[in-house]
Design a protein around this motif. Structure first.
Motif, PDB file in Angstrom:
ATOM      1  N   UNK A  77      38.289  14.899  32.052  1.00 32.69           N
ATOM      2  CA  UNK A  77      38.890  13.566  31.982  1.00 32.69           C
ATOM      3  C   UNK A  77      37.917  12.585  31.318  1.00 32.69           C
ATOM      4  N   UNK A  78      36.645  12.703  31.690  1.00 34.21           N
ATOM      5  CA  UNK A  78      35.634  11.760  31.217  1.00 34.21           C
ATOM      6  C   UNK A  78      35.360  11.896  29.731  1.00 34.21           C
ATOM      7  N   UNK A  79      35.563  13.092  29.171  1.00 33.84           N
ATOM      8  CA  UNK A  79      35.339  13.269  27.732  1.00 33.84           C
ATOM      9  C   UNK A  79      36.284  12.373  26.953  1.00 33.84           C
ATOM     10  N   UNK A  80      37.523  12.312  27.391  1.00 37.75           N
ATOM     11  CA  UNK A  80      38.527  11.470  26.717  1.00 37.75           C
ATOM     12  C   UNK A  80      38.140   9.996  26.871  1.00 37.75           C
ATOM     13  N   UNK A  81      37.751   9.636  28.091  1.00 34.31           N
ATOM     14  CA  UNK A  81      37.356   8.233  28.341  1.00 34.31           C
ATOM     15  C   UNK A  81      36.162   7.859  27.466  1.00 34.31           C
ATOM     16  N   UNK A 106      33.636   4.733  23.089  1.00 37.31           N
ATOM     17  CA  UNK A 106      32.794   4.647  21.892  1.00 37.31           C
ATOM     18  C   UNK A 106      33.553   4.048  20.722  1.00 37.31           C
ATOM     19  N   UNK A 107      34.858   4.159  20.741  1.00 39.14           N
ATOM     20  CA  UNK A 107      35.687   3.561  19.687  1.00 39.14           C
ATOM     21  C   UNK A 107      35.822   2.055  19.879  1.00 39.14           C
ATOM     22  N   UNK A 108      35.496   1.583  21.066  1.00 35.70           N
ATOM     23  CA  UNK A 108      35.667   0.160  21.386  1.00 35.70           C
ATOM     24  C   UNK A 108      34.294  -0.502  21.496  1.00 35.70           C
ATOM     25  N   UNK A 109      33.621  -0.577  20.371  1.00 38.23           N
ATOM     26  CA  UNK A 109      32.243  -1.114  20.369  1.00 38.23           C
ATOM     27  C   UNK A 109      32.174  -2.523  20.968  1.00 38.23           C
ATOM     28  N   UNK A 110      33.256  -3.277  20.801  1.00 36.65           N
ATOM     29  CA  UNK A 110      33.235  -4.665  21.282  1.00 36.65           C
ATOM     30  C   UNK A 110      33.037  -4.744  22.798  1.00 36.65           C
ATOM     31  N   UNK A 169      35.203   9.062  24.551  1.00 36.78           N
ATOM     32  CA  UNK A 169      35.566   8.881  23.138  1.00 36.78           C
ATOM     33  C   UNK A 169      36.258   7.537  22.946  1.00 36.78           C
ATOM     34  N   UNK A 170      37.124   7.189  23.869  1.00 31.56           N
ATOM     35  CA  UNK A 170      37.821   5.896  23.769  1.00 31.56           C
ATOM     36  C   UNK A 170      36.825   4.747  23.868  1.00 31.56           C
ATOM     37  N   UNK A 212      27.432  10.260  26.667  1.00 28.59           N
ATOM     38  CA  UNK A 212      28.090   9.897  25.397  1.00 28.59           C
ATOM     39  C   UNK A 212      27.850   8.423  25.070  1.00 28.59           C
ATOM     40  N   UNK A 213      28.041   7.559  26.042  1.00 27.87           N
ATOM     41  CA  UNK A 213      27.921   6.116  25.780  1.00 27.87           C
ATOM     42  C   UNK A 213      26.457   5.729  25.527  1.00 27.87           C
ATOM     43  N   UNK A 214      25.524   6.296  26.296  1.00 19.27           N
ATOM     44  CA  UNK A 214      24.108   5.918  26.098  1.00 19.27           C
ATOM     45  C   UNK A 214      23.595   6.408  24.750  1.00 19.27           C
ATOM     46  N   UNK A 215      24.127   7.528  24.269  1.00 19.32           N
ATOM     47  CA  UNK A 215      23.727   8.004  22.932  1.00 19.32           C
ATOM     48  C   UNK A 215      24.359   7.158  21.839  1.00 19.32           C
ATOM     49  N   UNK A 216      25.603   6.763  22.053  1.00 22.87           N
ATOM     50  CA  UNK A 216      26.305   5.960  21.035  1.00 22.87           C
ATOM     51  C   UNK A 216      25.749   4.535  20.956  1.00 22.87           C
TER      52      UNK A 216
END
Ligand SMILES: C[S@@+](CC[C@H](N)C(=O)[O-])C[C@H]1O[C@@H](n2cnc3c(N)ncnc32)[C@H](O)[C@@H]1O
Length: 120
Positions: free
Chosen positions: A24-28, A33-37, A30-31, A58-62
């Motif tokens: 579930x978290x993989x999808x969250x 990281x697409x919302x940089x704002x 990706x979403x 994912x978020x800390x790397x992005x």
């Protein structure tokens, strides 16, 4: 016995729970990281109940400028290894949540509704 007590005493149930959450978290992630704002203007963030860290990684790397702290129960984070900007912290969110510019709760609402738990 509550859900967290049950799965803390049943490693196989915890494993299955974590694997389900990770999918579930993989999808969250990706979403997010697409919302940089969402992360604009933030220097630090604390994710509460981050499980095995799928979203955190994912978020800390992005967003490497972000000081990312992920809080979960001590036995959950015991074997997780952080990075330059990712710190895993063991604790109880009902006792203390470390200070940060923002708090991220991922998956809690759904689980709380399912459990009809008054603590959520
Ligand atoms: C629905 S899961 C969230 C999964 C997570 N967001 C992910 O990406 O895999 C809720 C998490 O909250 C944690 N948790 C439960 N009670 C907690 C508490 N009192 N303090 C901190 N974390 C807690 C559980 O161990 C579990 O990992």
């Amino acid at each position: 016995m509550g859900l967290w007590d049950f799965i803390s005493q049943n490693p196989e149930a915890r494993k299955q729970f974590d694997e389900t959450m990770e999918r579930d978290s993989k999808v969250i992630s990706l979403a997010l990281c697409d919302c940089k704002s969402v992360f604009e203007g933030l220097d630090s963030i604390v994710e509460v109940g981050g499980g095995t860290g799928t979203v955190a990684k994912v978020v800390s790397e992005a967003f490497p400028h972000l000081k990312y702290t992920m809080l979960d129960l001590p036995y959950v984070v015991a074997n997780l290894t952080g990075s330059e900007n990712l710190n895993y912290m063991g604790g109880d969110m009902f006792q203390a949540i470390p200070p940060a510019d923002a708090v991220l709760l991922s998956g809690f609402y759904m689980i709380g509704m399912m459990m009809n738990a008054s603590r959520y």
